[in-house]
Design an enzyme around this catalytic site. Structure first.
Site, short mmCIF file in Angstrom:
data_model
loop_
_atom_site.label_atom_id
_atom_site.label_comp_id
_atom_site.label_asym_id
_atom_site.label_seq_id
_atom_site.Cartn_x
_atom_site.Cartn_y
_atom_site.Cartn_z
CE LYS A 41 -4.41 -1.94 1.03
NZ LYS A 41 -5.48 -2.28 1.97
NE ARG B 12 -7.53 -8.41 0.13
CZ ARG B 12 -7.11 -7.62 -0.86
NH1 ARG B 12 -6.14 -6.77 -0.67
NH2 ARG B 12 -7.70 -7.69 -2.04
N1 HH2 Z 1 -7.51 -3.89 0.40
C1 HH2 Z 1 -7.81 -3.88 -0.91
C2 HH2 Z 1 -8.89 -4.64 -1.38
N2 HH2 Z 1 -9.63 -5.41 -0.57
N3 HH2 Z 1 -10.07 -6.22 1.60
C3 HH2 Z 1 -9.80 -6.23 2.92
N4 HH2 Z 1 -10.54 -6.98 3.75
N5 HH2 Z 1 -8.77 -5.49 3.45
C4 HH2 Z 1 -7.98 -4.70 2.67
O1 HH2 Z 1 -7.06 -4.03 3.20
C5 HH2 Z 1 -8.25 -4.66 1.26
C6 HH2 Z 1 -9.34 -5.43 0.76
C7 HH2 Z 1 -7.01 -3.06 -1.84
O2 HH2 Z 1 -5.92 -3.77 -2.33
P1 HH2 Z 1 -5.88 -4.57 -3.72
O3 HH2 Z 1 -6.87 -5.68 -3.77
O4 HH2 Z 1 -4.48 -5.02 -3.95
O5 HH2 Z 1 -6.22 -3.48 -4.82
P2 HH2 Z 1 -7.57 -3.07 -5.55
O6 HH2 Z 1 -8.61 -2.74 -4.56
O7 HH2 Z 1 -7.14 -1.86 -6.37
O8 HH2 Z 1 -8.00 -4.22 -6.41
#
Ligand code: HH2
Length: 285
Positions: A230, A266
């Site tokens: 992040k 995660r």
């Molecule tokens: N962060 C993201 C997405 N989903 N779910 C939970 N429970 N906690 C988190 O911190 C979280 C999440 C964002 O990260 P990422 O999936 O890598 O990116 P994007 O939302 O752009 O697909």
């Protein structure tokens, strides 16, 4: 953090309370099938065979579960339609028989289809505020549920977020959403909570939440933390315009989150996190 206990599972939902199914620390591997996710966007978009291969490698590398997402929630992202989200995730789910899967969605219909195809957890970044039917879909299936804190919505959440007391507000929010989920029929023992690192928070808010994670843990539910790659991590390393953090920074943050009480981490880089967290758990004893 043995991977052995997962080999006998054939998808579907376990009867165990979430803390037994995902003992501390457990790793959740991130698999985004989106064109625009902040870190792995485009890598698996439109190629379900490659996505399924990545998911299987994550489990082999020691992930307890893979979190499949078809809608980016990165700051500034627009939502996607139900049809488009289904087009992205269903072909991958169809190739993931026997692989433990969490579906990262706020849409009841996506959750229903994923659960019917063997997913065992619903990860809802809106904490059941996005779709009034999602709570019922989770309750009917007996799936695990992650409720995450987000201030605002992805399109606008990073525009000057302000809190009087970030830890108090996030904890109160999660307590209220936990109550709402239980009232809707999802057993408390199947729910984990997530402070939502980066969702409507400054770098300082994120660090305070990690530092005082113990306050959130007092709600009595296992905590899921997503800090992998992040932007706060890149900013703390001196680049005020960073949009992502490095692997080393992600590992440091994950180990620290574990030390402060996180149960499920995660992450994008599964093997490295499994190794780092195995050592952190051994030190904790
Ligand atoms: N962060 C993201 C997405 N989903 N779910 C939970 N429970 N906690 C988190 O911190 C979280 C999440 C964002 O990260 P990422 O999936 O890598 O990116 P994007 O939302 O752009 O697909």
């Amino acid at each position: 953090m043995s991977t052995r206990r997962f080999e006998a599972r054939v998808g579907g939902v376990s009867a165990e309370p979430i803390e037994l199914r995902f003992p501390r620390p457990s790793v959740m591997g991130i698999l985004n099938v989106t064109p625009d996710s902040f870190s792995d966007g485009g890598v698996h978009f439109g190629d379900p065979d490659a996505a399924a291969g990545s998911a299987r490698r994550m489990i082999e590398a020691g992930a307890a579960i893979v979190d499949l997402g078809g809608e980016s929630t990165r700051p500034g992202a627009d939502g996607v339609s139900l049809d488009e989200e289904l087009r992205r995730v269903v072909p991958v789910l169809e190739r993931l028989e026997g692989v433990p899967v969490s579906i990262d969605t706020a849409k009841a219909e996506v959750a229903r289809r994923a659960l019917a195809l063997g997913a065992e957890m619903v990860n809802d970044v809106t904490a059941l505020r996005g779709d009034p039917e999602l709570a019922g879909a989770v309750a009917d299936s007996g799936a695990y549920l992650c409720l995450m804190h987000m201030k605002g919505e992805p399109r606008s959440m990073q525009r000057n977020p302000v809190y009087d007391d970030v830890v108090g507000e996030v904890t109160a929010f999660l307590e209220e959403r936990l109550g709402a989920a239980v009232a809707a029929g999802v057993p408390e023992e199947r729910i984990c909570l997530d402070p939502g690192i980066g969702f409507g928070k400054t770098v300082e808010h994120n660090m305070e939440l990690l530092r005082r994670l113990g306050v959130v843990a007092e709600l009595g539910r296992p905590l899921l933390v997503g800090v992998s790659r992040k932007s706060s991590l890149g900013r703390l390393l001196g680049d005020p315009a960073a949009t992502r953090g490095t692997l080393a920074a992600s590992l440091g943050a994950a180990v620290s989150a574990f030390d402060h009480g996180a149960s499920i981490l995660r992450v994008h880089d599964v093997r490295e996190h499994v190794e780092a967290l195995t050592i952190a758990a051994a030190v904790e004893g």
